[in-house]
Design a protein around this motif. Structure first.
Motif, PDB file in Angstrom:
ATOM      1  N   GLN A  37      49.128  42.237  48.835  1.00 38.87           N
ATOM      2  CA  GLN A  37      49.696  41.818  47.346  1.00 38.87           C
ATOM      3  C   GLN A  37      48.917  40.698  46.903  1.00 38.87           C
ATOM      4  O   GLN A  37      49.092  40.145  45.536  1.00 38.87           O
ATOM      5  CB  GLN A  37      51.243  41.338  47.511  1.00 38.87           C
ATOM      6  N   SER A  38      48.045  40.342  47.576  1.00 42.42           N
ATOM      7  CA  SER A  38      47.224  39.011  47.123  1.00 42.42           C
ATOM      8  C   SER A  38      45.942  39.597  46.579  1.00 42.42           C
ATOM      9  O   SER A  38      45.012  38.790  45.867  1.00 42.42           O
ATOM     10  CB  SER A  38      46.730  38.253  47.959  1.00 42.42           C
ATOM     11  N   CYS A  39      45.720  40.704  46.295  1.00 43.34           N
ATOM     12  CA  CYS A  39      44.567  41.439  46.035  1.00 43.34           C
ATOM     13  C   CYS A  39      44.496  42.506  44.894  1.00 43.34           C
ATOM     14  O   CYS A  39      43.423  43.085  44.534  1.00 43.34           O
ATOM     15  CB  CYS A  39      43.724  41.989  47.199  1.00 43.34           C
ATOM     16  N   ILE A  40      45.597  42.597  44.282  1.00 45.29           N
ATOM     17  CA  ILE A  40      45.670  43.785  43.006  1.00 45.29           C
ATOM     18  C   ILE A  40      44.701  43.204  42.156  1.00 45.29           C
ATOM     19  O   ILE A  40      43.742  44.061  41.395  1.00 45.29           O
ATOM     20  CB  ILE A  40      47.176  43.814  42.580  1.00 45.29           C
ATOM     21  N   SER A  41      44.515  42.025  41.509  1.00 46.18           N
ATOM     22  CA  SER A  41      43.522  41.571  40.553  1.00 46.18           C
ATOM     23  C   SER A  41      42.129  41.566  41.044  1.00 46.18           C
ATOM     24  O   SER A  41      41.288  42.016  40.399  1.00 46.18           O
ATOM     25  CB  SER A  41      44.019  40.250  40.072  1.00 46.18           C
ATOM     26  N   LEU A  42      41.805  41.604  42.530  1.00 45.07           N
ATOM     27  CA  LEU A  42      40.553  41.843  43.080  1.00 45.07           C
ATOM     28  C   LEU A  42      40.101  43.195  42.688  1.00 45.07           C
ATOM     29  O   LEU A  42      39.015  43.520  42.585  1.00 45.07           O
ATOM     30  CB  LEU A  42      40.622  41.399  44.337  1.00 45.07           C
TER      31      LEU A  42
ATOM     32  N   ILE B 263      39.547  47.265  50.246  1.00 47.37           N
ATOM     33  CA  ILE B 263      39.005  46.521  49.067  1.00 47.37           C
ATOM     34  C   ILE B 263      37.802  46.221  49.042  1.00 47.37           C
ATOM     35  O   ILE B 263      36.940  46.400  48.153  1.00 47.37           O
ATOM     36  CB  ILE B 263      40.233  45.980  48.279  1.00 47.37           C
ATOM     37  N   LEU B 264      37.599  45.325  50.247  1.00 47.84           N
ATOM     38  CA  LEU B 264      36.241  44.918  50.314  1.00 47.84           C
ATOM     39  C   LEU B 264      35.208  45.867  50.580  1.00 47.84           C
ATOM     40  O   LEU B 264      34.059  45.837  50.314  1.00 47.84           O
ATOM     41  CB  LEU B 264      36.189  43.739  51.441  1.00 47.84           C
ATOM     42  N   ALA B 265      35.558  46.969  51.430  1.00 50.70           N
ATOM     43  CA  ALA B 265      34.574  48.096  51.780  1.00 50.70           C
ATOM     44  C   ALA B 265      34.484  48.761  50.283  1.00 50.70           C
ATOM     45  O   ALA B 265      33.193  49.209  50.228  1.00 50.70           O
ATOM     46  CB  ALA B 265      35.566  49.023  52.623  1.00 50.70           C
TER      47      ALA B 265
END
Length: 173
Positions: free
Chosen positions: A26-31, A64-66
């Motif tokens: 939930q902390s990374c949608i904007s990422l 997402i980092l991958a």
């Protein structure tokens, strides 16, 4: 439970992502949205993912980092750098295959880097589901172990997405 967040800065084509605290899906949608915009840019020369203040990171965030590492390699021909000082985080990143798309360095840097928090706005169940599904599909592409580990989850998420899409179509009809 404390939650983490992602901060971001960009300077002359170098993009810096700082993950702080317990960083979960939930902390990374904007990422994830930001990565799509960066992929379209022409002047990308580098990227740094700073995990020096990360205490926990879930598989969606790793996916997402991958995705970031893969896109930078494929689209911009750049190998991104990942900074980590936590042996558990470093081991987890390497076990998921992120060492294939990042140069992972043990680094103790200046904690006062000028980044700004990425805000997660307009998070819907559908958006979250799509992000989690895409992140895990990306992890599956990195190696066979990830493929085997996440295949049941991805199949379940795909079923949920089909159900959500059909419910939305019925509602709009």
């Amino acid at each position: 439970m404390s939650t983490g967040h992602v901060e971001y800065a960009s300077l002359n084509g170098t993009h810096i992502f700082k993950l702080i605290g317990e960083v979960r899906a939930q902390s990374c949608i904007s990422l994830d949205k930001l990565l799509n915009r960066i992929e379209q840019q022409q002047n990308v020369v580098g990227a740094i993912v700073d995990l020096t203040e990360t205490t926990f990171i879930d598989s969606t965030v790793l996916g997402i980092l991958a995705k970031l590492g893969l896109k930078l390699k494929q689209v911009h021909h750049i190998q991104a750098v990942m900074l980590s000082t936590n042996p558990d985080i470093t081991t987890l990143a390497n076990s998921m295959g992120l060492g294939q798309v990042f140069v992972i360095l043990n680094y103790c840097g200046d904690p006062n880097v000028c980044t700004q928090a990425l805000l997660d706005d307009n998070i819907t169940h559908g958006t979250m589901l799509g992000t989690v599904l895409d992140a895990h599909k990306t992890l599956m592409k990195l190696n066979e172990n990830n493929q085997n580990m996440f295949e049941p989850l991805v199949k379940q998420l795909e079923k949920e997405q089909v159900n959500l899409d059909s419910a939305s179509a019925k509602q709009n009809a």
